[in-house]
Design a protein around this motif. Structure first.
Motif, short mmCIF file in Angstrom:
data_model
loop_
_atom_site.label_atom_id
_atom_site.label_comp_id
_atom_site.label_asym_id
_atom_site.label_seq_id
_atom_site.Cartn_x
_atom_site.Cartn_y
_atom_site.Cartn_z
N UNK A 1 0.85 -1.17 0.00
CA UNK A 1 0.00 0.00 0.00
C UNK A 1 0.89 1.23 0.00
N UNK A 2 0.64 2.12 -0.93
CA UNK A 2 1.40 3.36 -1.02
C UNK A 2 0.43 4.53 -1.10
N UNK A 3 -0.05 5.02 0.04
CA UNK A 3 -1.06 6.09 0.03
C UNK A 3 -0.47 7.47 -0.29
N UNK A 4 -0.02 7.62 -1.54
CA UNK A 4 0.62 8.87 -1.94
C UNK A 4 -0.23 9.71 -2.89
N UNK A 5 -1.48 9.29 -3.12
CA UNK A 5 -2.38 10.09 -3.94
C UNK A 5 -2.23 9.92 -5.43
N UNK A 80 -0.09 -6.08 6.11
CA UNK A 80 -0.12 -5.03 5.08
C UNK A 80 1.21 -4.29 5.17
N UNK A 81 1.91 -4.20 4.07
CA UNK A 81 3.12 -3.38 4.02
C UNK A 81 2.71 -2.01 3.51
N UNK A 82 2.82 -1.02 4.36
CA UNK A 82 2.47 0.35 4.00
C UNK A 82 3.77 1.13 3.80
N UNK A 83 3.88 1.74 2.63
CA UNK A 83 5.07 2.57 2.33
C UNK A 83 4.59 3.97 2.03
N UNK A 84 5.01 4.91 2.83
CA UNK A 84 4.69 6.31 2.60
C UNK A 84 5.80 6.90 1.74
N UNK A 85 5.44 7.11 0.46
CA UNK A 85 6.39 7.65 -0.50
C UNK A 85 5.74 8.79 -1.25
N UNK A 86 6.56 9.68 -1.73
CA UNK A 86 6.08 10.73 -2.60
C UNK A 86 5.94 10.18 -4.02
N UNK A 87 5.19 10.87 -4.87
CA UNK A 87 4.95 10.41 -6.24
C UNK A 87 6.21 10.21 -7.06
#
Length: 89
Positions: A1-5, A80-87
Motif C-alpha cells: 500500500x502506497x497512500x501517496x495520492x 499489510x506493508x504500507x510505504x509512505x512515499x512521494x509520487x
C-alpha cells in the motif's frame, strides 16, 4: 500500500464484503494498537491514523464475516506493508 495520492494502491477497500453478516475488519500496528476499524459506513482505509500519515511499516489486519450459505464464521489474519512515499520515488 502506497497512500501517496497517485491513484494506485492508495487505499484498502473492504466494500466487497461489508454487507456480510458479522463483518469486521480491524488494522493494528506492530504493538497491537488498533489504528482502523472498518464498518458499513466507512469500509475504506486510507493509510492514516487520526487523519495523520503513519510511518512506513508492516501492519496487521484481521477480517471476519459469516458465510451466507454455510453460516460459518470466517476469519482471516494477514499483514499489510504500507510505504509512505512521494509520487516521484
Amino acid at each position: 500500500m502506497t497512500p501517496n495520492g497517485d491513484g494506485h494502491n492508495d487505499v484498502i477497500d473492504f466494500s466487497g464484503i461489508k454487507k456480510f453478516k458479522n463483518f469486521s475488519a480491524v488494522i493494528f500496528d506492530r504493538y497491537g494498537k488498533q489504528i482502523f476499524k472498518a464498518n458499513e459506513q466507512n469500509p475504506i482505509w486510507d493509510g492514516k491514523y487520526l487523519g495523520r500519515v503513519i510511518p512506513t511499516a508492516t501492519y496487521w489486519c484481521i477480517v471476519s464475516w459469516e458465510d451466507r450459505i454455510s453460516r460459518k464464521q470466517f476469519k482471516i489474519s494477514t499483514w499489510i506493508l504500507l510505504k509512505n512515499r512521494r509520487n516521484n520515488e
